[in-house]
Motif scaffolding. Structure first.
Motif, PDB file in Angstrom:
ATOM      1  N   THR A  15      34.021  42.597  33.143  1.00  0.00           N
ATOM      2  CA  THR A  15      34.337  43.917  34.500  1.00  0.00           C
ATOM      3  C   THR A  15      33.004  44.942  34.536  1.00  0.00           C
ATOM      4  O   THR A  15      32.755  45.448  35.659  1.00  0.00           O
ATOM      5  N   GLN A  16      32.263  44.928  33.411  1.00  0.00           N
ATOM      6  CA  GLN A  16      31.293  45.479  33.366  1.00  0.00           C
ATOM      7  C   GLN A  16      30.184  45.242  34.523  1.00  0.00           C
ATOM      8  O   GLN A  16      29.487  45.977  35.200  1.00  0.00           O
ATOM      9  N   TRP A  18      30.914  43.303  37.123  1.00  0.00           N
ATOM     10  CA  TRP A  18      31.517  43.710  38.502  1.00  0.00           C
ATOM     11  C   TRP A  18      31.327  45.348  38.888  1.00  0.00           C
ATOM     12  O   TRP A  18      30.889  45.569  40.063  1.00  0.00           O
ATOM     13  N   ARG A  19      31.403  46.097  37.708  1.00  0.00           N
ATOM     14  CA  ARG A  19      31.099  47.663  38.188  1.00  0.00           C
ATOM     15  C   ARG A  19      29.680  47.951  38.541  1.00  0.00           C
ATOM     16  O   ARG A  19      29.341  48.844  39.440  1.00  0.00           O
ATOM     17  N   ARG A  20      28.759  47.335  37.701  1.00  0.00           N
ATOM     18  CA  ARG A  20      27.395  47.309  38.119  1.00  0.00           C
ATOM     19  C   ARG A  20      27.091  47.008  39.595  1.00  0.00           C
ATOM     20  O   ARG A  20      26.360  47.412  40.094  1.00  0.00           O
ATOM     21  N   ASP A  23      31.853  46.626  42.706  1.00  0.00           N
ATOM     22  CA  ASP A  23      33.176  45.934  43.065  1.00  0.00           C
ATOM     23  C   ASP A  23      34.336  47.084  42.802  1.00  0.00           C
ATOM     24  O   ASP A  23      34.266  47.466  41.743  1.00  0.00           O
ATOM     25  N   VAL A  25      38.033  46.890  41.548  1.00  0.00           N
ATOM     26  CA  VAL A  25      38.807  45.896  40.700  1.00  0.00           C
ATOM     27  C   VAL A  25      40.290  46.400  40.786  1.00  0.00           C
ATOM     28  O   VAL A  25      40.893  47.190  40.725  1.00  0.00           O
ATOM     29  N   CYS A  49      41.032  44.478  47.112  1.00  0.00           N
ATOM     30  CA  CYS A  49      39.891  44.557  46.040  1.00  0.00           C
ATOM     31  C   CYS A  49      38.924  43.350  46.164  1.00  0.00           C
ATOM     32  O   CYS A  49      39.342  42.369  46.740  1.00  0.00           O
ATOM     33  N   GLN A 141      39.583  48.338  33.155  1.00  0.00           N
ATOM     34  CA  GLN A 141      38.902  49.377  33.821  1.00  0.00           C
ATOM     35  C   GLN A 141      39.126  49.163  35.423  1.00  0.00           C
ATOM     36  O   GLN A 141      38.276  49.314  36.373  1.00  0.00           O
ATOM     37  N   ASP A 143      40.466  49.658  39.160  1.00  0.00           N
ATOM     38  CA  ASP A 143      40.586  50.777  40.074  1.00  0.00           C
ATOM     39  C   ASP A 143      41.891  50.835  40.633  1.00  0.00           C
ATOM     40  O   ASP A 143      42.159  51.972  40.979  1.00  0.00           O
TER      41      ASP A 143
END
Length: 278
Positions: A15-16, A18-20, A23, A25, A49, A141, A143
């Protein structure tokens, strides 16, 4: 292809990344025994998403009845196969020790909305729900989080928790998915005998009829008494509750506000819940 992940550390690495990448989520929390109702949540998440996580964890802390926990369907292989055509990004399948490692004592309690109905009949249930959902939000994490309206009170508990604790996740409600005879899809339906499954069609028929009568101005107490008698006359029972409540607070329904008709009833040794708008 859906990646199966069992550890929190691995999930966070994914997930980290993806966040970078920026994206969005989404997460669909489940206890497995997947059916078309769950898949509708996954599709809703995929429509909104960039990445979607489906969680599969049978949470022991939300079962106030050990026998109910023991009987809950455990169908991970079948669930993965059902989910495969949708190609969700991750199926997160932790074991109990991953979620509740030794020494874990913290819990989340949501007051007010958790107290009546399910809260009164299943002491501690919503503490278990709120705790695991809060943990899954932290682990993923996400959204956005997608929940079905069939578990209406659960949905309001999660909404209240997110608002009160200012969690950075949007709770997205999705309509109940029903079989052709109107019965709301539920993992517990798998435990009904064929005869009981046929009887269960009485539940939505009674609920929608009662909601229509109340909406047309019928006397609430009389309508609910008649609905209860109809359910019991069809061989369902005991009826744990059949109540008209404020849709948001689950307190007494107020004129001019949204209302919900909610039911919990036993059939063939299985406890079924449902609700409809009024």
């Amino acid at each position: 292809m859906t990646q199966i992940v069992r550890g929190v550390a691995q999930l966070r690495r994914i997930t980290q990344g993806w966040r970078r990448a920026g994206d969005l989520v989404g997460v669909v929390p489940t206890m497995g025994a997947l059916h078309d109702g769950h898949l509708s949540l996954v599709r809703a998440a995929q429509a909104e998403c960039d990445r979607v996580i489906v969680t599969l964890f049978i949470n022991p802390r939300q079962f106030n009845n050990p026998e109910d926990f023991a009987k809950y369907p455990r169908t991970e292989a079948a669930d993965a196969a059902i989910l495969a055509p949708l190609s969700a990004d991750v199926l997160f399948v932790p074991d109990a020790a991953e979620i509740y490692p030794p020494g874990h004592v913290s819990a989340v309690t949501v007051g007010g909305v958790s107290g009546p109905l399910e809260g009164a009949h299943r002491p501690g249930h919503f503490d278990g729900v709120a705790t695991v959902v809060a943990m899954l939000f932290n682990m993923t994490q996400a959204d956005r989080a997608y929940f079905g309206e069939k578990d209406w009170q659960q949905l309001q508990v999660v909404r209240r928790m997110v608002a009160d604790l200012q969690m950075p996740v949007q709770v997205v409600p999705c309509p109940s998915v029903r079989d052709p005879d109107g019965l709301a899809m539920s993992s517990r339906n798998q435990r009904l005998s064929a005869a009981a499954r046929a009887q269960a069609a009485t539940i939505p028929a009674v609920l929608f009829d009662a909601a229509g009568r109340i909406g047309a101005g019928g006397d609430v107490a009389q309508v609910l008494d008649a609905a209860r008698a109809r359910l019991e006359g069809a061989g369902l029972g005991p009826v744990e509750y059949l109540a008209l409540r404020d849709a948001e607070t689950l307190g007494e329904a107020q004129p001019g506000r949204g209302a919900r008709l909610l039911l919990a009833v036993w059939l063939d040794g299985v406890r079924l819940i449902d609700n409809v708008a009024v």
